[in-house]
Design a protein around this motif. Sequence first.
Motif, mmCIF file in Angstrom:
data_model
loop_
_atom_site.group_PDB
_atom_site.id
_atom_site.type_symbol
_atom_site.label_atom_id
_atom_site.label_comp_id
_atom_site.label_asym_id
_atom_site.label_seq_id
_atom_site.Cartn_x
_atom_site.Cartn_y
_atom_site.Cartn_z
ATOM 1 N N LEU A 4 0.818 -1.204 0.000
ATOM 2 C CA LEU A 4 0.000 0.000 0.000
ATOM 3 C C LEU A 4 0.854 1.257 0.000
ATOM 4 O O LEU A 4 1.847 1.356 0.726
ATOM 5 C CB LEU A 4 -0.923 0.020 1.226
ATOM 6 C CG LEU A 4 -1.909 -1.155 1.350
ATOM 7 C CD1 LEU A 4 -2.728 -1.021 2.637
ATOM 8 C CD2 LEU A 4 -2.829 -1.230 0.143
ATOM 9 N N ALA A 5 0.469 2.213 -0.835
ATOM 10 C CA ALA A 5 1.149 3.508 -0.905
ATOM 11 C C ALA A 5 0.091 4.588 -1.039
ATOM 12 O O ALA A 5 -1.026 4.330 -1.502
ATOM 13 C CB ALA A 5 2.106 3.550 -2.098
ATOM 14 N N HIS A 6 0.446 5.812 -0.632
ATOM 15 C CA HIS A 6 -0.515 6.910 -0.785
ATOM 16 C C HIS A 6 0.057 8.096 -1.537
ATOM 17 O O HIS A 6 -0.633 9.084 -1.747
ATOM 18 C CB HIS A 6 -1.051 7.358 0.582
ATOM 19 C CG HIS A 6 -0.081 8.125 1.411
ATOM 20 N ND1 HIS A 6 0.933 7.531 2.132
ATOM 21 C CD2 HIS A 6 0.024 9.467 1.622
ATOM 22 C CE1 HIS A 6 1.619 8.468 2.762
ATOM 23 N NE2 HIS A 6 1.111 9.636 2.472
ATOM 24 N N THR A 7 1.320 8.006 -1.973
ATOM 25 C CA THR A 7 1.924 9.060 -2.779
ATOM 26 C C THR A 7 2.672 8.429 -3.947
ATOM 27 O O THR A 7 3.002 7.230 -3.926
ATOM 28 C CB THR A 7 2.907 9.916 -1.969
ATOM 29 O OG1 THR A 7 4.044 9.099 -1.591
ATOM 30 C CG2 THR A 7 2.257 10.498 -0.718
ATOM 31 N N GLY A 8 2.978 9.247 -4.949
ATOM 32 C CA GLY A 8 3.749 8.763 -6.076
ATOM 33 C C GLY A 8 5.136 8.310 -5.664
ATOM 34 O O GLY A 8 5.662 7.310 -6.176
ATOM 35 N N ALA A 9 5.749 9.044 -4.737
ATOM 36 C CA ALA A 9 7.092 8.688 -4.273
ATOM 37 C C ALA A 9 7.090 7.301 -3.630
ATOM 38 O O ALA A 9 7.998 6.491 -3.860
ATOM 39 C CB ALA A 9 7.604 9.734 -3.288
ATOM 40 N N GLU A 10 6.084 7.018 -2.815
ATOM 41 C CA GLU A 10 5.994 5.702 -2.199
ATOM 42 C C GLU A 10 5.762 4.618 -3.256
ATOM 43 O O GLU A 10 6.319 3.520 -3.160
ATOM 44 C CB GLU A 10 4.863 5.674 -1.176
ATOM 45 C CG GLU A 10 5.161 6.419 0.115
ATOM 46 C CD GLU A 10 4.067 6.228 1.151
ATOM 47 O OE1 GLU A 10 3.034 5.593 0.831
ATOM 48 O OE2 GLU A 10 4.247 6.718 2.274
ATOM 49 N N ALA A 11 4.943 4.925 -4.256
ATOM 50 C CA ALA A 11 4.666 3.943 -5.301
ATOM 51 C C ALA A 11 5.931 3.574 -6.063
ATOM 52 O O ALA A 11 6.187 2.398 -6.342
ATOM 53 C CB ALA A 11 3.605 4.479 -6.256
ATOM 54 N N VAL A 12 6.738 4.577 -6.420
ATOM 55 C CA VAL A 12 7.984 4.312 -7.141
ATOM 56 C C VAL A 12 8.915 3.451 -6.297
ATOM 57 O O VAL A 12 9.577 2.538 -6.797
ATOM 58 C CB VAL A 12 8.666 5.640 -7.536
ATOM 59 C CG1 VAL A 12 10.073 5.387 -8.065
ATOM 60 C CG2 VAL A 12 7.837 6.376 -8.586
ATOM 61 N N ALA A 13 8.954 3.721 -4.981
ATOM 62 C CA ALA A 13 9.843 2.973 -4.098
ATOM 63 C C ALA A 13 9.336 1.545 -3.861
ATOM 64 O O ALA A 13 10.121 0.586 -3.851
ATOM 65 C CB ALA A 13 9.988 3.699 -2.768
ATOM 66 N N LEU A 14 8.013 1.387 -3.683
ATOM 67 C CA LEU A 14 7.454 0.090 -3.306
ATOM 68 C C LEU A 14 7.193 -0.833 -4.492
ATOM 69 O O LEU A 14 7.239 -2.057 -4.356
ATOM 70 C CB LEU A 14 6.152 0.282 -2.531
ATOM 71 C CG LEU A 14 6.242 0.814 -1.104
ATOM 72 C CD1 LEU A 14 4.839 1.046 -0.540
ATOM 73 C CD2 LEU A 14 7.008 -0.147 -0.208
ATOM 74 N N PHE A 15 6.871 -0.229 -5.646
ATOM 75 C CA PHE A 15 6.434 -1.039 -6.780
ATOM 76 C C PHE A 15 7.487 -1.149 -7.884
ATOM 77 O O PHE A 15 7.180 -1.581 -8.989
ATOM 78 C CB PHE A 15 5.157 -0.458 -7.403
ATOM 79 C CG PHE A 15 4.040 -0.185 -6.432
ATOM 80 C CD1 PHE A 15 3.946 -0.865 -5.227
ATOM 81 C CD2 PHE A 15 3.082 0.768 -6.722
ATOM 82 C CE1 PHE A 15 2.912 -0.607 -4.326
ATOM 83 C CE2 PHE A 15 2.039 1.031 -5.841
ATOM 84 C CZ PHE A 15 1.957 0.342 -4.641
ATOM 85 N N GLY A 16 8.705 -0.777 -7.610
ATOM 86 C CA GLY A 16 9.741 -0.785 -8.629
ATOM 87 C C GLY A 16 10.122 -2.189 -9.064
ATOM 88 O O GLY A 16 9.659 -3.188 -8.500
ATOM 89 N N PRO A 17 10.968 -2.289 -10.091
ATOM 90 C CA PRO A 17 11.394 -3.608 -10.577
ATOM 91 C C PRO A 17 12.098 -4.391 -9.472
ATOM 92 O O PRO A 17 12.805 -3.832 -8.646
ATOM 93 C CB PRO A 17 12.353 -3.267 -11.727
ATOM 94 C CG PRO A 17 12.803 -1.877 -11.445
ATOM 95 C CD PRO A 17 11.645 -1.190 -10.789
ATOM 96 N N GLY A 18 11.857 -5.676 -9.452
ATOM 97 C CA GLY A 18 12.443 -6.513 -8.414
ATOM 98 C C GLY A 18 11.544 -6.676 -7.209
ATOM 99 O O GLY A 18 11.777 -7.556 -6.372
#
Length: 262
Positions: free
Chosen positions: A30-44
């Motif tokens: 779960l993320a609530h900002t774009g920055a969190e999404a990039v960090a949590l959902f990145g490749p790998g």
Amino acid sequence: MPTVGVCEDDPLIRRVLAEALGGAGYSLLLAHTGAEAVALFGPGQPVDVIVLDIGLPDSDGRDVCQALRAAGQLAPVLFLTARTGVQDIVTGFHAGGDDYLGKPFALAEVLVRVGALARRGRPEPYRQPAGLRLDPQRFTVARADLEIAVTPTEFRMLAALLARPGEVVRRRDLVAAAWPHGAIVAENTVDSYVRRLRRKLELLDGESDGDGDGDRDSEGSDRGDHEGGGAVALAGPGADAARESPPSRRIETVRGVGYALR
């Protein structure tokens, strides 16, 4: 069960989605900002499907999707948004989205769409060229400890090239990825943007002697970009080391067709 990454800034919607998807047996990030999404959902990361709101507090979800695609994350993306105009839907797909669902939505439909995307299987991430990192919140591109600022249009063009490393990207595809739907953009305008991107990538490579094919912007500046935010090189502690052995990276011109990031 597959893992679903959910990025939604509204806490009530995020909780409802988490309960529905969790109840259906999905693991969640779960993320609530774009920055969190990039960090949590990145490749790998162990994510099979990404549910991404477009109206995030720190960035546009479409830019977040482009940054993830450029980094090598190929997991299917379902956009959730109140923006349901044809232009919004088209730009969402051009940004790398796989499905689009307007708000308000029925949870049953979310589950059906997520299930359909999950059945595609988890794609293998590809290698990101030269370790470039895109920040969709600040519109910057970084490698090691060096960072440059780019305009939103340059950011989206570079993301489109990074998402298809080594492939020829036609000018019309760059226009579709970087400009609003329906925009009429001359070929020489696209070429001008590419020349500026070449020069900015040279800053990351520690080079400034040309782009290797003589295709330079004769003005030598970003005066023609009315978006503002011209390139500013920010040197960090590792700048000297990065300049000692710059990787070979060029946006190669394929005459009459488009460009390829080599």
